[in-house]
Design a protein around this motif. Sequence first.
Motif, PDB file in Angstrom:
ATOM      1  N   TYR A   1       0.817  -1.210   0.000  1.00  0.00           N
ATOM      2  CA  TYR A   1       0.000   0.000   0.000  1.00  0.00           C
ATOM      3  C   TYR A   1       0.853   1.263   0.000  1.00  0.00           C
ATOM      4  O   TYR A   1       1.987   1.276   0.482  1.00  0.00           O
ATOM      5  N   GLY A   2       0.256   2.337  -0.510  1.00  0.00           N
ATOM      6  CA  GLY A   2       0.897   3.634  -0.438  1.00  0.00           C
ATOM      7  C   GLY A   2       0.868   4.182   0.973  1.00  0.00           C
ATOM      8  O   GLY A   2       0.275   3.602   1.894  1.00  0.00           O
ATOM      9  N   ALA A   3       1.519   5.311   1.153  1.00  0.00           N
ATOM     10  CA  ALA A   3       1.622   5.920   2.474  1.00  0.00           C
ATOM     11  C   ALA A   3       0.247   6.315   3.007  1.00  0.00           C
ATOM     12  O   ALA A   3      -0.576   6.891   2.291  1.00  0.00           O
ATOM     13  N   ASN A   4      -0.004   5.956   4.262  1.00  0.00           N
ATOM     14  CA  ASN A   4      -1.208   6.372   4.990  1.00  0.00           C
ATOM     15  C   ASN A   4      -2.506   5.893   4.345  1.00  0.00           C
ATOM     16  O   ASN A   4      -3.539   6.549   4.435  1.00  0.00           O
ATOM     17  N   VAL A   5      -2.460   4.720   3.683  1.00  0.00           N
ATOM     18  CA  VAL A   5      -3.674   4.164   3.059  1.00  0.00           C
ATOM     19  C   VAL A   5      -4.374   3.213   4.019  1.00  0.00           C
ATOM     20  O   VAL A   5      -5.571   3.324   4.275  1.00  0.00           O
ATOM     21  N   TYR A   6      -3.642   2.275   4.583  1.00  0.00           N
ATOM     22  CA  TYR A   6      -4.206   1.276   5.490  1.00  0.00           C
ATOM     23  C   TYR A   6      -3.934   1.761   6.910  1.00  0.00           C
ATOM     24  O   TYR A   6      -3.115   1.232   7.622  1.00  0.00           O
TER      25      TYR A   6
ATOM     26  N   HIS B   1       5.210   4.747   4.541  1.00  0.00           N
ATOM     27  CA  HIS B   1       5.771   3.931   3.474  1.00  0.00           C
ATOM     28  C   HIS B   1       6.557   4.764   2.462  1.00  0.00           C
ATOM     29  O   HIS B   1       6.177   5.883   2.118  1.00  0.00           O
ATOM     30  N   VAL B   2       7.639   4.167   1.961  1.00  0.00           N
ATOM     31  CA  VAL B   2       8.452   4.695   0.868  1.00  0.00           C
ATOM     32  C   VAL B   2       8.525   3.623  -0.202  1.00  0.00           C
ATOM     33  O   VAL B   2       8.824   2.463   0.119  1.00  0.00           O
ATOM     34  N   PRO B   3       8.239   3.978  -1.460  1.00  0.00           N
ATOM     35  CA  PRO B   3       7.740   5.275  -1.913  1.00  0.00           C
ATOM     36  C   PRO B   3       6.324   5.537  -1.381  1.00  0.00           C
ATOM     37  O   PRO B   3       5.656   4.618  -0.909  1.00  0.00           O
ATOM     38  N   GLU B   4       5.867   6.783  -1.486  1.00  0.00           N
ATOM     39  CA  GLU B   4       4.552   7.121  -0.954  1.00  0.00           C
ATOM     40  C   GLU B   4       3.421   6.508  -1.762  1.00  0.00           C
ATOM     41  O   GLU B   4       2.329   6.286  -1.236  1.00  0.00           O
TER      42      GLU B   4
ATOM     43  N   VAL C   1       4.207  -0.664  -7.657  1.00  0.00           N
ATOM     44  CA  VAL C   1       3.748  -1.354  -8.863  1.00  0.00           C
ATOM     45  C   VAL C   1       4.921  -1.803  -9.729  1.00  0.00           C
ATOM     46  O   VAL C   1       4.915  -2.897 -10.278  1.00  0.00           O
ATOM     47  N   THR C   2       5.933  -0.940  -9.852  1.00  0.00           N
ATOM     48  CA  THR C   2       7.062  -1.214 -10.739  1.00  0.00           C
ATOM     49  C   THR C   2       8.192  -1.913  -9.997  1.00  0.00           C
ATOM     50  O   THR C   2       8.217  -1.984  -8.764  1.00  0.00           O
ATOM     51  N   LEU C   3       9.164  -2.402 -10.767  1.00  0.00           N
ATOM     52  CA  LEU C   3      10.334  -3.038 -10.162  1.00  0.00           C
ATOM     53  C   LEU C   3      11.039  -2.076  -9.218  1.00  0.00           C
ATOM     54  O   LEU C   3      11.436  -2.449  -8.106  1.00  0.00           O
ATOM     55  N   GLU C   4      11.213  -0.827  -9.632  1.00  0.00           N
ATOM     56  CA  GLU C   4      11.870   0.151  -8.775  1.00  0.00           C
ATOM     57  C   GLU C   4      11.082   0.362  -7.483  1.00  0.00           C
ATOM     58  O   GLU C   4      11.659   0.488  -6.397  1.00  0.00           O
ATOM     59  N   ASP C   5       9.739   0.405  -7.608  1.00  0.00           N
ATOM     60  CA  ASP C   5       8.898   0.553  -6.409  1.00  0.00           C
ATOM     61  C   ASP C   5       9.130  -0.585  -5.423  1.00  0.00           C
ATOM     62  O   ASP C   5       9.315  -0.365  -4.223  1.00  0.00           O
ATOM     63  N   TYR C   6       9.084  -1.814  -5.916  1.00  0.00           N
ATOM     64  CA  TYR C   6       9.236  -2.975  -5.035  1.00  0.00           C
ATOM     65  C   TYR C   6      10.622  -3.000  -4.391  1.00  0.00           C
ATOM     66  O   TYR C   6      10.774  -3.349  -3.218  1.00  0.00           O
ATOM     67  N   ARG C   7      11.642  -2.624  -5.154  1.00  0.00           N
ATOM     68  CA  ARG C   7      12.988  -2.575  -4.589  1.00  0.00           C
ATOM     69  C   ARG C   7      13.073  -1.542  -3.465  1.00  0.00           C
ATOM     70  O   ARG C   7      13.671  -1.795  -2.417  1.00  0.00           O
ATOM     71  N   LEU C   8      12.487  -0.369  -3.666  1.00  0.00           N
ATOM     72  CA  LEU C   8      12.513   0.663  -2.640  1.00  0.00           C
ATOM     73  C   LEU C   8      11.795   0.214  -1.372  1.00  0.00           C
ATOM     74  O   LEU C   8      12.255   0.487  -0.257  1.00  0.00           O
ATOM     75  N   ARG C   9      10.663  -0.484  -1.538  1.00  0.00           N
ATOM     76  CA  ARG C   9       9.904  -0.927  -0.372  1.00  0.00           C
ATOM     77  C   ARG C   9      10.695  -2.004   0.400  1.00  0.00           C
ATOM     78  O   ARG C   9      10.733  -1.995   1.632  1.00  0.00           O
TER      79      ARG C   9
END
Length: 576
Positions: A182-187, A199-202, A206-214
């Motif tokens: 989830y994005g920041a402050n969703v759940y 959460h980072v990213p906010e 969805v993308t490979l870069e997003d999953y790596r950052l999380r």
Amino acid sequence: MTKKISRRGILGALTATSAVACAPASSVTFTAASEAASGNFAHGIASGDPTADAVILWTRITPDNPMAGPVEVIWEMDKDADFASLAASGTVTTSAARDWTVKVDASNLEGDEPYFYRFRLADKISPVGRTKTLPRNAVDSARFAVVSCANWEHGFFNAYDHIARQDHFDALIHLGDYYYEYGANVYSSGSDIDIGRRHVPENEIVTLEDYRLRHGQYRSDPSLQGVTAKMPLIAIWDDHETSNDSWKGGAENHDDSEGPWEARRQAALRAYYEWMPIREPRAGRVRSDIFRSYEWGDLLTLVTVETRLTARAEPLIIEEFYPDIKAAGNADSFKSDILGDPSREMLGEVQSDFIVKTLKASKDKGTAWRVMANQVIMGRLLTTDMSPYVDEASMQVIEKDWPGVRDSMALSKYNLPVYPDSWDGYPVARENFYQRLIGAGVQDIVVLTGDAHEFWLNELTTEAGEQVGVECVTTSVSSKTLTAYLGDGTADYSLLLTQSNEDARYYNALHNGYIDFSLTRRRGTIRMMGVSTVKSLEYEAFEAARFTLKPYKDSIKVGSPKGLNLKQRALFSGLG
């Protein structure tokens, strides 16, 4: 897709009768670690996927120059922490192409041996970790910490911290929801206390870069770093490692605006294999085939399963069938034609074959215990009529997160699955699996389950009542329990649901924590360990409940309950 959270974790928030929770018998106060690793090894170290002669070692390099080319990393192992005479060593290269992660399959090791390990980048040395290989032959005991559901925003990972303080665990078994998409402050509804973790990213990842950052954000947590440096990790994923309520063709929390599901799925799995200390799939296997087995000598066969991406049919949203059920005045057609559709698969034939054959071989050679690491609740748990227990004020709170709560309450009298996303949503697949186990002579499995943010102890029985084993469900590391919505009413709901389900022996939705699971040749012990808070680094740890498991006839007998109040003890004994 920033969709409202569905029923999981808050279905129980329909009753607000008052009750006083059973107080923990004793507790000890701790202050969780607050300093993470830094420098070139800022994400710490980890080990996992142990065998009798090998183990995966993991770290990530934070390069001085992110635009640099590949770098060479040295890894070292020794039986002593001074690394004076190396038992194994080597070099490995990493680069931006694999997000600077390092993964080594250290082999030719001795069985049933503890090892220290570390990494070196030029003159920089990583923290030192401890790991252990599996025993080859006879072994008298084994002990595991069993965890699930760690949400960064919901609280500190105090359960990890408490596990890391102990020296007796052979491995950490993680049953999934290692992180959340989830994005920041969703759940973040319910009785929140803002502790400043976002959460980072906010955005929703969805993308490979997003999953790596999380992954990187979660690996920056000091308690997670501490526990994975202390013992090997045996991990399976659940849904949030890809997206909420995922199945083989999609997910509840994915829509067309986020691109093709297969692209998102592959991005999530690639990042998972980069950032987790697990082996890459064997030749001929796809990334989603994470099911494996582990042998602790002649004591234990552990099978880890995959119930999300391999074969699972789309989960049912029962509220969508409310008009038809209401018009019919019963749920008979829904249960027979939709819920009971034989095409609603969970494991798939290849995986089911693997599990049954592995457990049968374990039984045939006289291994004492057969354990299955499983994502979602397997035991039969059906709703009871909630109408006499409803409090309008509570329902208005839940409605903010779950718009379908009123329809669900109206449906509760029809004895439908409490969690349709669990095995109860796939009853034919479960019954077929049970019958295959019985046909193979295996009726003594111990199933370890996560996902629900609650402690459960369930008998596992066929539709005809024949026992195939027991299920021990761990609560969440930090993800919200029902107390975020119900407060004291949670205890009453726990009693009501236990009373309404014959196979449920114990249910406790009050605490975050983990399970301390130990085995000897003749006895298993389940200790349900709670932490008093995840909103502060200062916490108390305590034993919420304890049970023993013993081989009995062809199956498993649960007994010797400790920590239960009078009502819980009566229900455990079948007197409610």
